[in-house]
Design an enzyme around this catalytic site. Structure first.
Site, mmCIF file in Angstrom:
data_model
loop_
_atom_site.group_PDB
_atom_site.id
_atom_site.type_symbol
_atom_site.label_atom_id
_atom_site.label_comp_id
_atom_site.label_asym_id
_atom_site.label_seq_id
_atom_site.Cartn_x
_atom_site.Cartn_y
_atom_site.Cartn_z
ATOM 1 C CG ASP A 190 -10.210 27.257 4.809
ATOM 2 O OD1 ASP A 190 -9.478 26.324 5.184
ATOM 3 O OD2 ASP A 190 -9.789 28.264 4.213
ATOM 4 C CG ASP A 244 -23.842 40.307 20.603
ATOM 5 O OD1 ASP A 244 -24.817 40.995 20.229
ATOM 6 O OD2 ASP A 244 -23.505 39.253 20.038
#
Length: 650
Positions: free
Chosen positions: A232, A357
């Site tokens: 959500d 990353d």
């Protein structure tokens, strides 16, 4: 900025201090045994050991002024080393937890290659951890400019340990997974959790958290979903905001003594096709052909509101993504100017550090692409979309896209070559290095980067933190079905049949253990969400949970549940690193629970009413694999007729 300008600022500061126009600055504590210089009755570290107070050594000046002065003193090789973020070398190899750093390798990295930012994967006792991190700082203090080391870590305060994503606790307080914090949905608790972890990190010398994940867990099969707060956007945003505030120690921005947060992975990482993760060649794409990108962006809003110090781009190539009316370039997030410069820095005004990353500049060989021969650590690489570029070209493209520092790189020579080959303006490198150094200054590392081992022993894993983590584990439990009438097991004398539960924890809670369900008053069974190992030849694929989510006929855990249910009532707790499909086990459970990182002792506390369960599902539980395959990987809770909607719980 010239040395003359910054020196003039120092003189002005001294004049104002002498005339009383400024409040006297607070002298920071400096480490004993390190060279110092005096000025205006105050003490400063003599980082370059020249007997003078240089602007970058003057803690009265702003981080930006100090960083600019330091950049002006650095060689190209030193700047290139500062713009990469390596791995602290541990005896036993790159993935080894200890027992100690390889100091010869550390000296080569720090003093010869000028790399002074690094992730630690060490997992040893807190006192030893602090001592080992101090050894790295001692090496760095001997460098030409005395630039301290910024030590980062992946999360190490939960249960699941996966190479490249998380570290075992080893003395640190243990909390539910971030999914569990999402299930509790209490930002105040999440902020408390992060503040306690912050104290533990700084006590052992860690100053940067490569967390939290603001990724939206919209694809239920995704193997990194466990590190998210769910699917959500509003809930994820609120939880991320609280996490950053607690870790950095302020409502907005970084406080003294805070830990820098690098929120990841910008943006859309969770929309993984078939759930395959972007660490792997076969998982390098996400899918936005049916929309949903705005919801993934919205999940990061709390990070911006809290003033997160860093952002880490996603590995993945976003298929079907259109921004400003044009398809984005089909490259990984770390190489995307549209995502980093136009969207992150432009539309969202982010001014902090962009840290890539790990290993996006490496070459992906045959083993990396196919898993044959089996992929080893030396074969790890994620240069998605830029495989055809040379290493200097990759560094140039990434930095021009918006990266300030490259993760998983122990040598900046290719970045230096990018400047020398005129692929990258040195001014852009200077800007990036200035951001890195200003952050180190804000963290207080230039004044004192050393940990107090005695304090580490008192702070890390202290009783208050362990108690708080234990209670949060119990709170995070979600009650999905209850046909027992009461959740609690008030009769401590009941006979229990156990599977997947430590008998010692049951006995400590006052129960009698029997060896079969037909001798028990009730059975207590713990199972994990099903998974498949679909890519055993790939380093990460062999370790990550992939594939189907349902308990199939012949599943050993399902058989145990069915057999126990034929003898009496069953309490079933399913540990969910991904949303389990429960249709096969649901009819057999009198009490059905979803857990997200909980010890057996905390489970008994929840069952016995010590800390009642309070969780609500942070994602929906699909009705079956047909529904999973039909839903969009980018859209949250969109499967047909879910068995348990998001927010379910009693």
């Amino acid at each position: 900025m010239s040395n003359r300008t910054t020196a003039g600022m120092i003189s002005l500061a001294a004049l104002l201090l002498s005339t009383g126009s400024l409040a006297a600055p607070l002298q920071p504590a400096l480490p004993a045994g390190q060279p110092q210089v005096k000025a205006d009755g105050l003490s400063f570290r003599d980082l370059n050991r020249d007997g003078k107070l240089n602007p970058y050594e003057d803690w009265r000046l702003s981080p930006e002024i100090r960083a600019a002065d330091l950049v002006s003193r650095m060689t190209l090789a030193e700047k290139a080393g500062e713009a990469v973020h390596g791995t602290a070398p541990v005896q036993g190899g790159m993935m080894s937890p200890g027992p100690a750093y390889d100091l010869d390798a550390a000296r080569a990295m720090i003093l010869d290659r000028h790399v002074t930012s690094m992730i630690t994967r060490m997992a040893v006792k807190p006192v030893d951890f602090a001592t080992e991190n101090n050894r790295l700082q001692e090496v760095a203090a001997g460098g030409r400019l005395g630039i301290p080391v910024m030590i980062s870590t992946d999360p190490r305060s939960h249960f699941q340990v996966t190479a490249g994503a998380s570290v075992t606790t080893t003395g640190f307080s243990q909390w539910p997974e971030t999914l569990g914090l999402g299930a509790i949905d209490d930002p105040a608790l999440t902020r408390t959790f992060a503040a306690m972890v912050r104290d533990e990190y700084r006590a052992v010398g860690i100053s940067m958290a490569l967390s939290p994940q603001a990724d939206l867990g919209s694809e239920p099969r995704w193997s990194r979903l466990n590190g998210t707060f769910g699917e959500d956007p509003a809930r994820v945003s609120a939880q991320v905001k609280a996490y950053v505030q607690g870790m950095q120690g302020a409502d907005a921005g970084l406080s003294p003594g805070g830990v820098a947060t690098v929120v990841k992975h910008w943006v859309g990482y969770g929309a993984a096709i078939e759930g395959y993760d972007g660490h792997n060649y076969y998982g390098r794409f996400t899918d936005f052909t049916k929309g949903g990108f705005d919801r993934h962006v919205a999940a990061f809003q709390g990070a911006f509101e809290a003033g997160a110090t860093g952002i880490m781009p996603t590995y993945t190539i976003q298929k079907g993504l259109v921004l400003n009316g044009k398809p984005v370039e089909p490259v990984g997030g770390g190489y995307s100017r549209e995502l980093l410069t136009d969207l992150l820095r432009g539309a969202h005004k982010f001014q902090g550090l962009v840290l890539s990353d790990w290993a996006i500049t490496y070459d992906c060989n045959e083993s990396c692409r196919t898993g044959n021969p089996p992929q080893a650590p030396k074969d790890i690489a994620m240069p998605w979309g830029v495989e055809g570029l040379t290493k200097p070209q990759r560094f140039a493209k990434g930095m021009l896209a918006g990266i300030d520092q490259f993760g998983g790189v122990d040598d900046g020579s290719a970045l230096r070559q990018a400047v020398e080959q005129k692929l990258l303006p040195e001014a852009r490198l200077d800007e990036a290095v200035g951001r890195v150094l200003a952050l180190k200054i804000r963290l207080g590392l230039f004044e004192n980067p050393f940990a107090d081992a005695a304090r580490a022993a008192a702070i890390v894993g202290s009783a208050d933190k362990m108690t708080a983590g234990h209670a949060a584990q119990a709170r995070s439990l979600v009650v999905l079905e209850n046909r027992l009438g009461a959740i609690a097991l008030p009769d401590r004398g009941k006979r229990l049949f156990l599977h997947g539960v430590d008998p010692a924890a049951a006995r400590a809670a006052g129960f009698t253990i029997v060896d079969s369900a037909d001798k028990a008053d009730i059975s207590l069974i713990r199972l994990s969400t099903p998974y498949q190992t679909l890519h055993p030849g790939h380093f990460f694929g062999s370790r990550q949970h992939e594939g189907d989510l349902d308990f199939k006929p012949g599943d050993a855990g399902l058989a145990i549940v069915q057999q126990a249910a034929s003898a009496g009532p069953v309490i079933l707790a399913v540990d969910m690193d991904r949303p389990a499909i429960l249709s096969a086990v649901r009819p057999h459970a009198a009490l059905l629970l979803a857990s997200f990182g909980i010890s057996d002792a905390a489970l008994f506390d929840a069952l016995c009413g010590v800390t009642p369960p309070a969780g609500r599902l942070p994602f929906e539980l699909p009705s079956g694999m047909t529904a999973v395959r039909a839903q969009s990987p980018a859209l949250p809770h969109d499967s047909a007729n879910p068995a348990y909607p998001i927010g379910s719980g009693r």
